[in-house]
Design an enzyme around this catalytic site. Sequence first.
Site, PDB file in Angstrom:
ATOM      1  N   LYS A 171       0.827  -1.209   0.000  1.00 14.68           N
ATOM      2  CA  LYS A 171       0.000   0.000   0.000  1.00 14.68           C
ATOM      3  C   LYS A 171       0.862   1.260   0.000  1.00 14.68           C
ATOM      4  O   LYS A 171       0.548   2.232  -0.698  1.00 14.68           O
ATOM      5  CB  LYS A 171      -0.930   0.004   1.214  1.00 14.68           C
ATOM      6  CG  LYS A 171      -1.872   1.218   1.275  1.00 14.68           C
ATOM      7  CD  LYS A 171      -2.792   1.283   0.061  1.00 14.68           C
ATOM      8  CE  LYS A 171      -3.608   2.578   0.028  1.00 14.68           C
ATOM      9  NZ  LYS A 171      -4.573   2.666   1.136  1.00 14.68           N
ATOM     10  N   LYS A 239       0.995  12.040   4.491  1.00 11.75           N
ATOM     11  CA  LYS A 239       1.292  11.121   5.594  1.00 11.75           C
ATOM     12  C   LYS A 239       1.804   9.792   5.068  1.00 11.75           C
ATOM     13  O   LYS A 239       2.795   9.235   5.568  1.00 11.75           O
ATOM     14  CB  LYS A 239       0.026  10.920   6.438  1.00 11.75           C
ATOM     15  CG  LYS A 239       0.148   9.931   7.589  1.00 11.75           C
ATOM     16  CD  LYS A 239      -0.356   8.531   7.230  1.00 11.75           C
ATOM     17  CE  LYS A 239      -1.824   8.497   6.894  1.00 11.75           C
ATOM     18  NZ  LYS A 239      -2.312   7.109   6.643  1.00 11.75           N
TER      19      LYS A 239
END
Length: 300
Positions: A171, A239
Site C-alpha cells: 500500500k 502522511k
Amino acid sequence: MTKVGFIGLGTMGLPMTKHLIDAGYTTFVVGRSRGPVEKAVAYGATEAASPKELMEKVDIVMTCLPVPQSIMDVYEGENGLIAGASDGKIVIDHSTVDRTTNEHVARLLQEKGALFLDAPVSGGPMGATAGTLTIMCGGLEQTFEKALPFMKAFGEYIVHVGPTGSGTVVKLLNNMLIGVHQSALAECYIMAEKAGVDPAIAYDLIKRSAGFSKSMDWSVDAILDRKFDPRFSINLLHKDIKLALQLAEEVNMPLELIKLGEQKVAEAKEKYGDQDVCAIVRPLEEKTGTILKRRIKKGN
C-alpha cells in the site's frame, strides 16, 4: 463466525460497514462522531460502548483509521481492542499506517491468543461504496483464509501478500507513486493548456497510449470541473509518502523521485491539504497563471 465489529466509520469505513450488514453479518460499531454511528445503526448495526466491549461481542473486528496514533488509541488502554481480545478472535486493520505498528499490535494480540491481518485497501470511497476494493493482506495464510469471506463483502481483488506488514508495504508503494503521478500530471495538463491543446483531448489520447496511468482517471474530470472535495486528501497522501520514505530508510533504499514527489505534495499541502489529491495541480496553476477548466465546445 457471523458477528463482526467495525471501528473507523469514515468515507471508507461507513460504506464497508454497510456491505457487511447487507451480506447478513451481525455488525457492531464504535465511533467518535455521532453522525456516522447513527447512519451505521440506521443500516442495521448495533453500537458498542467501547472497543473492548465490541471485541468481546464479536468474532472478527475490522478497523479503518487515519494515522498510526489512531491505531494506538483504539487498540491499547483499558478499554481498547486488545483488552477485550481472546483466543481465536481475528483483527483486520484496513488502515494505511506503517509496518512497525502492524507488528506491534500483532504481537500484543498474539499474547491474548488473537490473530491479526494488516489489510490496507485501495479504490477510494467510490470503490468502498461499490464493494470493489483491492485489499492487500499481511499475516498468516490461515488467518487470511478465515477472514476472506468477510472481506469479500466489500472487496473485489483480495490478495495474501506475505507475513505481517507485507500488505502495508504494498500500500505504501502504491501511495508513494500517487504523489509522483499527480505531480507529473499537473505538469502534463498545464503544459497541454499552455501549448494550445485541450487537456481533455490530451487525456483521451494518452489514455490509449503508453503514458497512461490510472491516476489520470482519478484527476482529470475533477480538475477540469474544479471539484476538489476530498475523496483522498492531500494531507493523508503526504502522511503515506512520509511513511514510505521512513520504510525506505529502514531497508536502505534511495528514493530520489519519490522525495521530489513528496516535495510537490508538501507544497500543495500548505494551502490545499484538506482538498483532494488532484488539487496538487493548484500551486503550479498559480505559478504559471494558468487555471485549467473544461472547455465549452461551439454549439454546446
